[in-house]
Design an enzyme around this catalytic site. Structure first.
Site, PDB file in Angstrom:
ATOM      1  N   ASN A  77      47.671  16.591 -96.502  1.00 48.39           N
ATOM      2  CA  ASN A  77      47.853  17.888 -95.713  1.00 48.39           C
ATOM      3  C   ASN A  77      48.753  18.234 -94.807  1.00 48.39           C
ATOM      4  O   ASN A  77      49.114  19.418 -94.863  1.00 48.39           O
ATOM      5  CB  ASN A  77      46.124  18.077 -95.350  1.00 48.39           C
ATOM      6  CG  ASN A  77      46.012  16.927 -94.464  1.00 48.39           C
ATOM      7  OD1 ASN A  77      46.407  15.790 -94.253  1.00 48.39           O
ATOM      8  ND2 ASN A  77      45.016  17.097 -93.429  1.00 48.39           N
ATOM      9  N   GLU A 136      41.782   8.006 -88.334  1.00 46.61           N
ATOM     10  CA  GLU A 136      41.700   9.390 -88.252  1.00 46.61           C
ATOM     11  C   GLU A 136      41.009   9.854 -89.460  1.00 46.61           C
ATOM     12  O   GLU A 136      41.863  10.042 -90.319  1.00 46.61           O
ATOM     13  CB  GLU A 136      42.765  10.134 -87.791  1.00 46.61           C
ATOM     14  CG  GLU A 136      43.453   9.935 -86.340  1.00 46.61           C
ATOM     15  CD  GLU A 136      44.713  10.289 -86.254  1.00 46.61           C
ATOM     16  OE1 GLU A 136      45.019  11.351 -86.793  1.00 46.61           O
ATOM     17  OE2 GLU A 136      45.511   9.698 -85.429  1.00 46.61           O
ATOM     18  N   CYS A 174      42.164  18.109 -90.735  1.00 45.94           N
ATOM     19  CA  CYS A 174      40.981  17.545 -90.368  1.00 45.94           C
ATOM     20  C   CYS A 174      40.371  18.516 -89.400  1.00 45.94           C
ATOM     21  O   CYS A 174      39.093  18.357 -89.095  1.00 45.94           O
ATOM     22  CB  CYS A 174      41.161  16.384 -90.268  1.00 45.94           C
ATOM     23  SG  CYS A 174      42.763  16.068 -89.085  1.00 45.94           S
ATOM     24  N   GLU A 187      44.885   7.553 -80.858  1.00 47.95           N
ATOM     25  CA  GLU A 187      46.323   7.639 -80.694  1.00 47.95           C
ATOM     26  C   GLU A 187      46.638   8.837 -79.868  1.00 47.95           C
ATOM     27  O   GLU A 187      45.967   9.692 -79.791  1.00 47.95           O
ATOM     28  CB  GLU A 187      46.892   7.420 -82.144  1.00 47.95           C
ATOM     29  CG  GLU A 187      46.530   6.370 -82.844  1.00 47.95           C
ATOM     30  CD  GLU A 187      47.280   6.069 -84.160  1.00 47.95           C
ATOM     31  OE1 GLU A 187      48.293   6.403 -84.312  1.00 47.95           O
ATOM     32  OE2 GLU A 187      46.808   5.764 -85.168  1.00 47.95           O
TER      33      GLU A 187
HETATM   34  O1  TXE Z   1      41.949  11.290 -99.554  1.00 45.25           O
HETATM   35  P1  TXE Z   1      41.986   9.592 -99.357  1.00 45.25           P
HETATM   36  P2  TXE Z   1      42.068  12.102-100.881  1.00 45.25           P
HETATM   37  C1  TXE Z   1      39.273  14.267 -97.294  1.00 45.25           C
HETATM   38  C2  TXE Z   1      38.929  15.607 -97.538  1.00 45.25           C
HETATM   39  C3  TXE Z   1      39.525  15.370 -99.233  1.00 45.25           C
HETATM   40  C4  TXE Z   1      39.024  14.035 -99.468  1.00 45.25           C
HETATM   41  C5  TXE Z   1      39.684  13.277-100.533  1.00 45.25           C
HETATM   42  O2  TXE Z   1      37.629  15.993 -97.598  1.00 45.25           O
HETATM   43  O3  TXE Z   1      38.747  16.197-100.082  1.00 45.25           O
HETATM   44  O4  TXE Z   1      39.145  13.347 -98.140  1.00 45.25           O
HETATM   45  O5  TXE Z   1      41.003  13.303-100.451  1.00 45.25           O
HETATM   46  C6  TXE Z   1      45.139   6.259 -99.609  1.00 45.25           C
HETATM   47  N1  TXE Z   1      43.210   1.551-100.071  1.00 45.25           N
HETATM   48  N2  TXE Z   1      40.501  14.199 -96.426  1.00 45.25           N
HETATM   49  O6  TXE Z   1      41.420  11.492-101.973  1.00 45.25           O
HETATM   50  O7  TXE Z   1      41.606   8.923-100.623  1.00 45.25           O
HETATM   51  C7  TXE Z   1      45.646   7.400-100.718  1.00 45.25           C
HETATM   52  O8  TXE Z   1      46.470   7.019-101.434  1.00 45.25           O
HETATM   53  C8  TXE Z   1      44.514   1.785 -99.480  1.00 45.25           C
HETATM   54  C9  TXE Z   1      40.490  14.316 -95.132  1.00 45.25           C
HETATM   55  O9  TXE Z   1      43.381  12.317-100.939  1.00 45.25           O
HETATM   56  O10 TXE Z   1      41.404   9.096 -98.140  1.00 45.25           O
HETATM   57  C10 TXE Z   1      46.291   8.271 -99.537  1.00 45.25           C
HETATM   58  O11 TXE Z   1      47.545   7.796 -99.194  1.00 45.25           O
HETATM   59  N3  TXE Z   1      44.817   3.593 -99.548  1.00 45.25           N
HETATM   60  C11 TXE Z   1      41.694  14.130 -94.448  1.00 45.25           C
HETATM   61  C12 TXE Z   1      45.316   8.257 -98.312  1.00 45.25           C
HETATM   62  O12 TXE Z   1      44.810   7.000 -98.477  1.00 45.25           O
HETATM   63  C13 TXE Z   1      44.001   4.347-100.254  1.00 45.25           C
HETATM   64  C14 TXE Z   1      43.167  14.051 -95.333  1.00 45.25           C
HETATM   65  C15 TXE Z   1      44.236   9.116 -98.083  1.00 45.25           C
HETATM   66  O13 TXE Z   1      43.660   9.368 -99.450  1.00 45.25           O
HETATM   67  C16 TXE Z   1      42.865   3.865-100.900  1.00 45.25           C
HETATM   68  C17 TXE Z   1      43.069  13.969 -96.576  1.00 45.25           C
HETATM   69  C18 TXE Z   1      42.696   2.372-100.882  1.00 45.25           C
HETATM   70  N4  TXE Z   1      41.539   1.977-101.582  1.00 45.25           N
HETATM   71  C19 TXE Z   1      41.858  13.984 -97.227  1.00 45.25           C
HETATM   72  N5  TXE Z   1      42.331   4.930-101.535  1.00 45.25           N
HETATM   73  C20 TXE Z   1      41.938  14.175 -92.911  1.00 45.25           C
HETATM   74  N6  TXE Z   1      40.971  13.716 -92.220  1.00 45.25           N
HETATM   75  O14 TXE Z   1      42.961  14.757 -92.265  1.00 45.25           O
HETATM   76  C21 TXE Z   1      43.268   5.899-101.128  1.00 45.25           C
HETATM   77  N7  TXE Z   1      44.108   5.528-100.368  1.00 45.25           N
END
Ligand code: TXE
Length: 495
Positions: free
Chosen positions: A164, A263, A297, A476
């Site tokens: 994001n 976070e 977020c 952080e």
């Molecule tokens: O997030 P992921 P996604 C929320 C938001 C969104 C939902 C899904 O609701 O619709 O999450 O988004 C890595 N081991 N937020 O699927 O999966 C992944 O490759 C290690 C809120 O994109 O959490 C990416 O680099 N790493 C949020 C990162 O984790 C892993 C921002 C985030 O992906 C992994 C984004 C694993 N098993 C989404 N699985 C905020 N708080 O700002 C995934 N990743």
């Protein structure tokens, strides 16, 4: 070799390990789409287990070869040079961020890339100015001991970031990690590989030793993300992403008892009292609900409005939502970009349907806009506002991460506080009121990491940042970052 190369219109993005852009040899790669148009933008090398091993070992070697013991003033100077170099290459970063995310150019310039500079400069200052704790301890017989703590780098830090605010969140973690003398292995989101690759070029240009900053590309499960977070050679994980993934990563890291800083998601509330300056509140809500197409977020998805100004606030917010300009991200008049991907749009559109099934009245939006043939392949949705929902509805409980909000009326301050705190998340809240005492009182009672009064997204980077409940663990920012990215050793000297 450069990190991003152009072959016809499609760039090739390589992993960056030990100061080299490594091509996959018969390995996997994946296509990165432009979310505004649906066109393929880049072909990204996917790091396998072997390459992640190489990255972690290179990081360790860089620490052992002296980076961990570099004087802090040298590391701070390097961070400042990195900020200057990003400033010189500012428009390249802007273009890369727009292509990956579809975000409007004004936001990429004023928020994302601007904050990258500020992140590097702030953590150069914070690290250079940091002192150490010391205590004179009284002992029996009138003797004393001097206790002081020296802070050593944590070591090899895994940095996992989402799509994001890719560069903003990456530099928010990498800058303090490097300032504290760590080496990092970064795994950007599969949706947004470009600015992490560009940052590698910048850090090399300003003289960061090979192996201190490594980038591995790929997905989560059974890919670079998991290979990295389960790697026995990492000393800590800093992660921003979804709560579900955070919980999963925490379990794997727990086996080796390493520190984590997470976070995670939010389902943030705004509370609007009837004494408010209506225009000011509406301007603030427009930002907090719709900024970055709701994909921050900290964005507001629940708006609690005191009953006697409810209709006025609802009508005003609808009017503002309808004047948002969706369109080509490189057009300076565009205010709102697409969602990050078709998969994410399917999720958000699923909530449009769920809201209707739950008895919501859709005040505006609720569909997919027609923006003409050029943008027809993009993952666009309409800014959407609902009434008629309550805290019992899934739409009001789950993080949607789109340009959406439910407007819910309340009568008393106590009721508003109860409604806002009725969530498993706890990242941010915003209170809109002209009564200063009420502003402080209500802001302090929010069960969140950051509570704003009459503003939103105003950040002081020396303040602690993080969430409670499902929104995260640890803090952080400023000294909190220095604490996370270091390990103290208490030295006790009897005098
Ligand atoms: O997030 P992921 P996604 C929320 C938001 C969104 C939902 C899904 O609701 O619709 O999450 O988004 C890595 N081991 N937020 O699927 O999966 C992944 O490759 C290690 C809120 O994109 O959490 C990416 O680099 N790493 C949020 C990162 O984790 C892993 C921002 C985030 O992906 C992994 C984004 C694993 N098993 C989404 N699985 C905020 N708080 O700002 C995934 N990743």
């Amino acid at each position: 070799m450069v990190g991003t190369m152009t072959t016809s219109a499609v760039r090739v993005i390589h992993n960056y390990v030990n100061g080299e852009y490594t091509e996959t040899h018969g390995g996997r790669s994946f296509a990165k789409m432009n979310p505004a148009t649906g066109e393929v933008l880049a072909d990204v090398d996917e790091a396998d287990q072997q390459l992640v091993d190489h990255a972690v070992m290179s990081a360790r070697r860089a620490l052992d070869n002296g980076w961990a013991n570099t004087p802090v003033r040298e590391r701070a100077a390097l961070l400042r040079r990195a900020a200057d170099r990003i400033e010189e290459r500012f428009e390249e970063f802007v273009a890369a961020e727009i292509a990956d995310t579809g975000k409007p150019i004004t936001q990429a310039r004023e928020l994302d890339v601007a904050r990258a500079l500020i992140n590097f400069r702030t953590f150069a200052d914070v690290a250079a100015a940091a002192g150490q704790e010391s205590f004179l301890t009284d002992l029996a017989g009138g003797r004393q001991a001097l206790n002081y703590a020296i802070r050593k780098p944590l070591g090899v830090v895994a940095v996992i970031v989402p799509w994001n605010l890719p560069l903003l969140l990456l530099t928010w973690k990498v800058a303090p990690a490097l300032a504290c003398g760590n080496a990092v292995v970064v795994k950007p989101s599969e949706e947004t590989p470009s600015t992490a690759a560009l940052l590698a070029e910048v850090l090399e240009e300003v003289g960061l030793p090979a192996g201190v900053y490594n980038v591995v590309h790929g997905f989560g499960a059974d890919s670079a993300g998991e290979f990295l977070t389960t790697h026995p050679g990492i000393d800590g994980v800093t992660f921003t992403g979804s709560s579900a993934t955070g919980s999963h990563v925490m379990k794997s890291v727990a086996q080796r008892v390493r520190p984590v800083s997470f976070e995670l998601g939010g389902k943030n509330a705004a509370i609007v009292f009837d004494d408010v300056d209506i225009d000011e509140a509406l301007n603030g809500l427009t930002k907090s609900v719709f900024a970055n197409t709701g994909q921050v977020c900290l964005c507001t998805e629940r708006v609690y409005v005191q009953r006697n100004v409810f209709d006025e606030i609802a009508a005003g917010l609808v009017e503002r939502a309808e004047t948002l300009r969706l369109g080509n991200p490189t057009d300076e008049s565009t205010t709102t970009g697409p969602l990050i991907s078709q998969a994410h749009r399917a999720k958000v559109v699923g909530y449009f349907a769920l809201a209707e099934q739950s008895g919501a009245r859709t005040l505006t939006g609720g569909g997919i806009p027609d923006l003409g043939p050029d943008l027809a392949g993009g993952s666009w949705v309409e800014p959407t506002l609902w009434t008629g929902l309550s805290n019992a509805d899934r739409v009001v409980r789950e993080e949607i991460f789109g340009p959406v909000a439910a407007l819910i009326p309340f009568d008393t301050e106590e009721e508003a506080i109860g409604l806002a705190n009725d969530t498993q998340y706890g990242l941010a809240a915003a209170v809109w009121t002209n009564d200063l005492r009420r502003g402080h009182r209500v802001a302090q009672r929010m069960r969140v990491g950051i509570s704003w009064v009459n503003t939103w997204f105003t950040r002081e980077l020396r303040s602690p940042f993080g969430g409670v409940g499902l929104s995260g663990i640890g803090r952080e920012g400023g000294d909190s970052s220095l604490h996370f990215y270091t390990q103290p050793t208490n030295v006790c000297v009897q005098l």
